[in-house]
Design a protein around this motif. Structure first.
Motif, PDB file in Angstrom:
ATOM      1  N   PHE A   1       1.349   6.534 -10.483  1.00 25.84           N
ATOM      2  CA  PHE A   1       1.534   7.169  -9.427  1.00 25.84           C
ATOM      3  C   PHE A   1       1.162   6.251  -8.085  1.00 25.84           C
ATOM      4  CE2 PHE A   1      -0.163  10.021  -6.153  1.00 25.84           C
ATOM      5  CZ  PHE A   1       0.859  10.495  -5.781  1.00 25.84           C
ATOM      6  N   ILE A   2      -0.059   5.449  -8.238  1.00 28.53           N
ATOM      7  CA  ILE A   2      -0.684   4.869  -7.159  1.00 28.53           C
ATOM      8  C   ILE A   2       0.556   3.579  -7.027  1.00 28.53           C
ATOM      9  CG2 ILE A   2      -2.252   3.117  -6.300  1.00 28.53           C
ATOM     10  CD1 ILE A   2      -4.385   5.158  -7.746  1.00 28.53           C
ATOM     11  N   ASN A   3       1.020   2.933  -8.044  1.00 28.12           N
ATOM     12  CA  ASN A   3       1.794   1.749  -7.933  1.00 28.12           C
ATOM     13  C   ASN A   3       3.202   2.261  -7.295  1.00 28.12           C
ATOM     14  OD1 ASN A   3      -0.219   0.295  -9.303  1.00 28.12           O
ATOM     15  ND2 ASN A   3       1.124  -0.765 -10.466  1.00 28.12           N
ATOM     16  N   LEU A   4       3.693   3.289  -7.783  1.00 28.96           N
ATOM     17  CA  LEU A   4       5.099   3.838  -7.278  1.00 28.96           C
ATOM     18  C   LEU A   4       4.922   3.841  -5.713  1.00 28.96           C
ATOM     19  CD1 LEU A   4       7.701   4.629  -8.727  1.00 28.96           C
ATOM     20  CD2 LEU A   4       6.970   7.095  -8.461  1.00 28.96           C
ATOM     21  N   MET A   5       3.774   4.429  -5.276  1.00 21.40           N
ATOM     22  CA  MET A   5       3.573   4.482  -3.781  1.00 21.40           C
ATOM     23  C   MET A   5       3.975   3.062  -3.032  1.00 21.40           C
ATOM     24  SD  MET A   5       2.989   7.353  -3.139  1.00 21.40           S
ATOM     25  CE  MET A   5       3.818   8.180  -4.655  1.00 21.40           C
ATOM     26  N   SER A   6       3.611   2.068  -3.883  1.00 23.35           N
ATOM     27  CA  SER A   6       3.898   0.720  -3.109  1.00 23.35           C
ATOM     28  C   SER A   6       5.440   0.365  -2.811  1.00 23.35           C
ATOM     29  CB  SER A   6       3.666  -0.582  -3.965  1.00 23.35           C
ATOM     30  OG  SER A   6       4.218  -0.517  -5.268  1.00 23.35           O
ATOM     31  N   VAL A   7       6.444   1.028  -3.476  1.00 21.85           N
ATOM     32  CA  VAL A   7       7.861   0.976  -3.349  1.00 21.85           C
ATOM     33  C   VAL A   7       8.140   1.706  -2.065  1.00 21.85           C
ATOM     34  CG1 VAL A   7      10.007   1.812  -4.485  1.00 21.85           C
ATOM     35  CG2 VAL A   7       8.090   0.910  -5.976  1.00 21.85           C
ATOM     36  N   PHE A   8       7.387   3.032  -2.027  1.00 26.38           N
ATOM     37  CA  PHE A   8       7.875   3.801  -0.793  1.00 26.38           C
ATOM     38  C   PHE A   8       7.249   3.237   0.666  1.00 26.38           C
ATOM     39  CE2 PHE A   8       8.636   6.785  -4.496  1.00 26.38           C
ATOM     40  CZ  PHE A   8       9.874   6.502  -4.592  1.00 26.38           C
TER      41      PHE A   8
END
Lengths: 253, 221
Positions: free
Chosen positions: B33-40
């Protein structure tokens, strides 16, 4: 209708006794009726060997109608051969092709040592049963009729399904870990589900699992191979139930 | 039953393996979830990473628990593998495992070892770097460094490929491990079929998502 015959090559594990070093030997067998059972095919091979003054192949068998749990054999890499929900005695030669090479090996597990050729010692299962796979009954003459106790249909059915385990050992043979958990869980479940079995449930599961571990069986990793190869289609649900029973019993005792 | 007997029991080991696996799955979900935020959003990713890196509860309670969980899971994995190999001293000449079980279920030790090797690289890349930054060099707090550090790691095509390959093996590990954990703790009932679907979805979505994140930063920056 005239039955079809096939010619086959057999690669069979031969081992003189428990201490001897065994090896795979090759045999040719012609004119095998596709209507014959796998064990009848082995009978035919043994007749041929006896006529050639060779030692016949030792293999386990008894009722030959899929209920005694005596027959075994690891055929072409699968316990009881390529068919599903059958024992080796119920497997027919029509499942094999003309000219096919068939591998026949004994059950392989440290807890099931080879006695001779394809016969293995499965008394480890007996010792697990003796450790708790029973219901103690007071035979004073005032024993209550088991049928007098009402049991929910769903529980009776599940207990019956677990009780159909014939203890052949296919689960151990087919498991990459040689785990006996499907067998033990069937024996634990059939009683854990019924009121008569609940009285001794705590000690039963602890003692049976302890004995299972002492016999040197491996640990279940839930591959599910046992359920697929089991001739009686014993469900993995039983292993989950045994795990629950074991957790409960460990906390209680 | 004494505690020592309980710890020796095959079922207790199996349950312990399952519980540690489920714990690691929950951590993996948070990490994803945290890593996915790096895309946005670089800002959201930075603030979340800073929170994880400096919150004392996470640093000094959760992180040690996680490290113990990881070590327990792989040590127990080796212990069980050795025990299971010893349970069959003579191998079959012909063993047709594919007829009755999945490759993923039979080769958890292989997928696990690859994931473990990956963890070594991953700890070197990020965890060791963090320890040096905070405690060896004792550098000043910089709440905006995390996004650029992440992107810098994925500049290397070799590292990006290695990460992606490890995630394929992680997917195989989860494909069996997720559902196996529930079976081990005794969960097998009318909801199991739905849970299995969820398990298979998790085993694909999370690793593929991690691969996407790695490729995104590799090609985007």
């Amino acid at each position: 209708m005239a039955s079809k015959t096939i010619n086959i090559t057999l690669k069979i594990w031969r081992q003189k006794n428990a201490n001897a070093k065994g090896s795979m030997e090759t045999y040719k067998l012609d004119n095998v009726s596709t209507d014959s059972s796998f064990l009848e095919m082995l009978d035919q091979l043994n007749e041929q060997l006896i006529n050639e003054r060779q030692e016949p192949i030792a293999f386990d068998h008894d009722c030959r109608e899929g209920i005694c749990g005596m027959c075994s054999l690891y055929i072409n890499g699968e316990a009881h051969g390529p068919d599903r929900a059958v024992t080796t005695c119920q497997l027919h030669m029509r499942k094999f092709k003309d000219g096919e090479t068939i591998y026949i090996e004994p059950w392989r597990a440290k807890a099931f040592p080879v006695i001779k050729d394809l016969v293995v010692d499965r008394s480890a299962f007996d010792r697990i049963q003796q450790a708790g796979g029973f219901v103690s009954v007071n035979t004073s003459g005032r024993t209550m009729d088991a049928n007098a106790i009402p049991i929910a249909k769903v529980d009776a059915d599940k207990a019956f399904e677990a009780a159909t385990c014939i203890g052949c050992g296919a689960c151990v043979a087919t498991c990459k870990n040689s785990s006996a958990m499907l067998f033990v869980s069937a024996k634990v479940s059939q009683m854990a589900l019924l009121p008569q079995g609940k009285v001794e449930a705590t000690q039963r599961v602890l003692n049976m699992v302890k004995q299972m571990d002492e016999e040197g069986f491996g640990n279940c990793t839930n591959t599910g191979a046992c359920e697929v190869e089991c001739p009686k289609e014993i469900s993995l649900e039983n292993i989950a139930r045994m795990n629950r029973e074991y957790m409960k019993a460990s906390l209680k005792s | 039953m004494s505690n020592s007997t309980l710890l020796k029991s095959s079922i207790a080991k199996k349950i312990a393996m399952a519980l540690s696996g489920l714990f690691l799955i929950s951590f993996l979900s948070l990490h994803f979830f945290i890593n996915l935020m790096s895309v946005f959003s670089a800002d959201v990713f930075n603030s979340m990473s800073h929170f994880m890196g400096y919150n004392p509860v996470i640093q000094f309670l959760m992180q040690p628990i996680l490290i113990v969980g990881v070590i327990f899971h792989f040590v127990m994995g080796f212990v069980l593998e050795i025990k299971n190999r010893n349970a069959r001293t003579v191998a079959y000449v012909k063993f047709n495992g594919a007829a009755n079980s999945s490759w993923a279920s039979r080769n958890m030790i292989i997928s696990g070892l690859v994931v473990l090797a990956f963890l070594g690289l991953h700890m070197y890349d990020f965890w060791a770097h963090e320890v040096v930054y905070k405690y060896v060099d004792a550098k000043a707090i910089d709440t905006t460094r995390y996004y650029s550090e992440l992107v810098a790691k994925f500049e290397s095509p070799v590292r990006t490929v290695l990460y992606s390959l490890a995630f394929v093996l992680l997917a195989l590990h989860l494909w069996h491990g997720f559902n196996s954990s529930f079976q081990s703790v005794g969960f097998n009932n009318k909801y199991s079929k739905k849970l299995h679907k969820l398990g298979y979805a998790f085993a694909i979505i999370v690793p593929v998502g991690f691969i996407f994140i790695a490729l995104f930063h590799h090609f985007n920056n």
